[in-house]
Design a protein around this motif. Sequence first.
Motif, PDB file in Angstrom:
ATOM      1  N   ASP A  38      13.169   0.000   1.113  1.00 27.37           N
ATOM      2  CA  ASP A  38      11.799  -0.268   1.564  1.00 27.37           C
ATOM      3  C   ASP A  38      11.223   0.830   2.450  1.00 27.37           C
ATOM      4  OD1 ASP A  38      11.429  -2.592   0.127  1.00 27.37           O
ATOM      5  OD2 ASP A  38      12.199  -3.883   1.719  1.00 27.37           O
ATOM      6  N   ILE A  39      11.865   1.990   2.443  1.00 32.29           N
ATOM      7  CA  ILE A  39      11.422   3.072   3.326  1.00 32.29           C
ATOM      8  C   ILE A  39       9.995   3.516   3.015  1.00 32.29           C
ATOM      9  CG2 ILE A  39      12.308   5.006   1.932  1.00 32.29           C
ATOM     10  CD1 ILE A  39      13.238   6.284   4.603  1.00 32.29           C
ATOM     11  N   GLY A  40       9.568   3.306   1.791  1.00 31.85           N
ATOM     12  CA  GLY A  40       8.220   3.701   1.387  1.00 31.85           C
ATOM     13  C   GLY A  40       7.121   2.992   2.151  1.00 31.85           C
ATOM     14  N   PHE A  41       7.442   1.828   2.721  1.00 29.84           N
ATOM     15  CA  PHE A  41       6.438   1.092   3.491  1.00 29.84           C
ATOM     16  C   PHE A  41       5.896   1.913   4.657  1.00 29.84           C
ATOM     17  CE2 PHE A  41       8.087  -3.081   1.769  1.00 29.84           C
ATOM     18  CZ  PHE A  41       6.895  -3.425   1.142  1.00 29.84           C
ATOM     19  N   ILE A  42       6.707   2.827   5.196  1.00 39.36           N
ATOM     20  CA  ILE A  42       6.216   3.607   6.339  1.00 39.36           C
ATOM     21  C   ILE A  42       5.083   4.549   5.931  1.00 39.36           C
ATOM     22  CG2 ILE A  42       8.432   3.521   7.584  1.00 39.36           C
ATOM     23  CD1 ILE A  42       8.904   6.416   6.786  1.00 39.36           C
ATOM     24  N   ALA A  43       4.938   4.787   4.618  1.00 40.59           N
ATOM     25  CA  ALA A  43       3.874   5.673   4.159  1.00 40.59           C
ATOM     26  C   ALA A  43       2.714   4.898   3.535  1.00 40.59           C
ATOM     27  CB  ALA A  43       4.439   6.680   3.148  1.00 40.59           C
ATOM     28  N   CYS A  44       2.755   3.573   3.632  1.00 37.13           N
ATOM     29  CA  CYS A  44       1.685   2.745   3.074  1.00 37.13           C
ATOM     30  C   CYS A  44       0.763   2.260   4.188  1.00 37.13           C
ATOM     31  CB  CYS A  44       2.258   1.508   2.383  1.00 37.13           C
ATOM     32  SG  CYS A  44       3.186   1.851   0.892  1.00 37.13           S
ATOM     33  N   SER A  45      -0.514   2.084   3.856  1.00 39.51           N
ATOM     34  CA  SER A  45      -1.415   1.463   4.821  1.00 39.51           C
ATOM     35  C   SER A  45      -0.961   0.020   5.026  1.00 39.51           C
ATOM     36  CB  SER A  45      -2.841   1.464   4.281  1.00 39.51           C
ATOM     37  OG  SER A  45      -2.928   0.568   3.178  1.00 39.51           O
ATOM     38  N   ASP A  46      -1.327  -0.563   6.168  1.00 39.48           N
ATOM     39  CA  ASP A  46      -0.942  -1.945   6.449  1.00 39.48           C
ATOM     40  C   ASP A  46      -1.412  -2.885   5.347  1.00 39.48           C
ATOM     41  OD1 ASP A  46       0.221  -1.136   8.724  1.00 39.48           O
ATOM     42  OD2 ASP A  46      -1.300  -1.922  10.091  1.00 39.48           O
ATOM     43  N   GLU A  47      -2.614  -2.617   4.868  1.00 40.21           N
ATOM     44  CA  GLU A  47      -3.210  -3.478   3.850  1.00 40.21           C
ATOM     45  C   GLU A  47      -2.349  -3.450   2.573  1.00 40.21           C
ATOM     46  OE1 GLU A  47      -7.392  -3.855   1.359  1.00 40.21           O
ATOM     47  OE2 GLU A  47      -6.905  -2.015   2.479  1.00 40.21           O
ATOM     48  N   ILE A  48      -1.981  -2.264   2.147  1.00 39.56           N
ATOM     49  CA  ILE A  48      -1.158  -2.131   0.938  1.00 39.56           C
ATOM     50  C   ILE A  48       0.223  -2.715   1.189  1.00 39.56           C
ATOM     51  CG2 ILE A  48       0.102  -0.467  -0.488  1.00 39.56           C
ATOM     52  CD1 ILE A  48      -2.376   1.225  -0.570  1.00 39.56           C
ATOM     53  N   ALA A  49       0.781  -2.431   2.342  1.00 34.38           N
ATOM     54  CA  ALA A  49       2.121  -2.922   2.658  1.00 34.38           C
ATOM     55  C   ALA A  49       2.151  -4.442   2.573  1.00 34.38           C
ATOM     56  CB  ALA A  49       2.550  -2.449   4.037  1.00 34.38           C
ATOM     57  N   HIS A  50       1.116  -5.076   3.105  1.00 34.40           N
ATOM     58  CA  HIS A  50       1.091  -6.531   3.082  1.00 34.40           C
ATOM     59  C   HIS A  50       0.950  -7.053   1.650  1.00 34.40           C
ATOM     60  CE1 HIS A  50       0.671 -10.604   4.408  1.00 34.40           C
ATOM     61  NE2 HIS A  50      -0.424 -10.724   3.673  1.00 34.40           N
ATOM     62  N   LYS A  51       0.037  -6.451   0.897  1.00 33.04           N
ATOM     63  CA  LYS A  51      -0.159  -6.838  -0.502  1.00 33.04           C
ATOM     64  C   LYS A  51       1.114  -6.615  -1.292  1.00 33.04           C
ATOM     65  CE  LYS A  51      -4.695  -5.976  -2.230  1.00 33.04           C
ATOM     66  NZ  LYS A  51      -5.210  -4.785  -1.699  1.00 33.04           N
ATOM     67  N   ASP A  52       1.686  -5.448  -1.073  1.00 34.86           N
ATOM     68  CA  ASP A  52       2.901  -5.044  -1.768  1.00 34.86           C
ATOM     69  C   ASP A  52       4.019  -6.049  -1.563  1.00 34.86           C
ATOM     70  OD1 ASP A  52       3.235  -2.942  -3.418  1.00 34.86           O
ATOM     71  OD2 ASP A  52       4.260  -1.668  -1.990  1.00 34.86           O
ATOM     72  N   ASP A  53       4.065  -6.565  -0.346  1.00 31.79           N
ATOM     73  CA  ASP A  53       5.127  -7.479   0.030  1.00 31.79           C
ATOM     74  C   ASP A  53       5.014  -8.808  -0.702  1.00 31.79           C
ATOM     75  OD1 ASP A  53       7.376  -7.253   1.480  1.00 31.79           O
ATOM     76  OD2 ASP A  53       6.568  -8.134   3.299  1.00 31.79           O
ATOM     77  N   THR A  54       3.784  -9.207  -1.005  1.00 33.43           N
ATOM     78  CA  THR A  54       3.575 -10.507  -1.640  1.00 33.43           C
ATOM     79  C   THR A  54       3.455 -10.374  -3.152  1.00 33.43           C
ATOM     80  OG1 THR A  54       1.222 -10.247  -1.178  1.00 33.43           O
ATOM     81  CG2 THR A  54       2.502 -11.583   0.360  1.00 33.43           C
ATOM     82  N   ASP A  55       3.169  -9.180  -3.652  1.00 25.84           N
ATOM     83  CA  ASP A  55       3.054  -8.972  -5.087  1.00 25.84           C
ATOM     84  C   ASP A  55       3.939  -7.816  -5.520  1.00 25.84           C
ATOM     85  OD1 ASP A  55       2.454  -8.557  -7.687  1.00 25.84           O
ATOM     86  OD2 ASP A  55       0.303  -8.292  -7.406  1.00 25.84           O
ATOM     87  N   PRO A  56       5.149  -8.146  -5.986  1.00 27.56           N
ATOM     88  CA  PRO A  56       6.120  -7.109  -6.337  1.00 27.56           C
ATOM     89  C   PRO A  56       5.634  -6.173  -7.447  1.00 27.56           C
ATOM     90  CG  PRO A  56       6.962  -9.309  -6.866  1.00 27.56           C
ATOM     91  CD  PRO A  56       5.673  -9.498  -6.159  1.00 27.56           C
ATOM     92  N   ASN A  57       4.558  -6.567  -8.161  1.00 29.63           N
ATOM     93  CA  ASN A  57       4.063  -5.667  -9.201  1.00 29.63           C
ATOM     94  C   ASN A  57       3.264  -4.500  -8.625  1.00 29.63           C
ATOM     95  OD1 ASN A  57       5.155  -7.307 -11.257  1.00 29.63           O
ATOM     96  ND2 ASN A  57       3.437  -8.712 -10.973  1.00 29.63           N
ATOM     97  N   LEU A  58       2.893  -4.622  -7.366  1.00 30.07           N
ATOM     98  CA  LEU A  58       2.215  -3.503  -6.716  1.00 30.07           C
ATOM     99  C   LEU A  58       3.277  -2.656  -6.051  1.00 30.07           C
ATOM    100  CD1 LEU A  58      -0.694  -5.483  -5.076  1.00 30.07           C
ATOM    101  CD2 LEU A  58      -0.853  -3.949  -7.028  1.00 30.07           C
ATOM    102  N   ASN A  59       3.768  -1.690  -6.806  1.00 34.11           N
ATOM    103  CA  ASN A  59       4.941  -0.997  -6.310  1.00 34.11           C
ATOM    104  C   ASN A  59       4.661   0.283  -5.552  1.00 34.11           C
ATOM    105  OD1 ASN A  59       7.121  -2.629  -6.728  1.00 34.11           O
ATOM    106  ND2 ASN A  59       7.250  -2.124  -8.888  1.00 34.11           N
TER     107      ASN A  59
END
Length: 156
Positions: A38-59
């Motif tokens: 999950d190291i990629g989360f540090i390079a994602c905006s909070d908004e994307i990180a949150h979405k990403d976390d709930t929708d695994p298809n948003l990789n």
Amino acid sequence: GSVASSRRCANLAEHLAMVSAVTDKAAEKLRLGIMLRDIGFIACSDEIAHKDDTDPNLNEHTIRGLEIISGLNDELVEAIVRYHHSTLKSNDYPTDLSSDILKCVNIALVCNRLEELVYGPDPCPKKEALEAIRAETEEGYWPQEEAELLARLLSN
């Protein structure tokens, strides 16, 4: 994903690797891949990180993660970071990896799924999680062999 979650998941994956004839070297890299998944989360905006976390298809975080670890130059670690949210049914499931690497990816998939079910936003007991994974495996989402190994390992 917290450090505790990564460590828990990595320990489990390592156990599975040991009982599924993966080389020690591969098992070590599998562990590293899961610690870094999950190291990629540090390079994602909070908004994307949150979405990403709930929708695994948003990789997004898996793609960013790959960029971050590209210097490691390790195919197995990269495969775990890239595919840890895939399923056998998702269109990004890798079919062109060597069998050792694919086995490690499959182990990562079932361990990651268990982690989501038992410790995720909607936690359930291990027994229930294993039943859910069994049902999903019958529907073709998870690799049979690794799902069965997981169930055997945890029902002892």
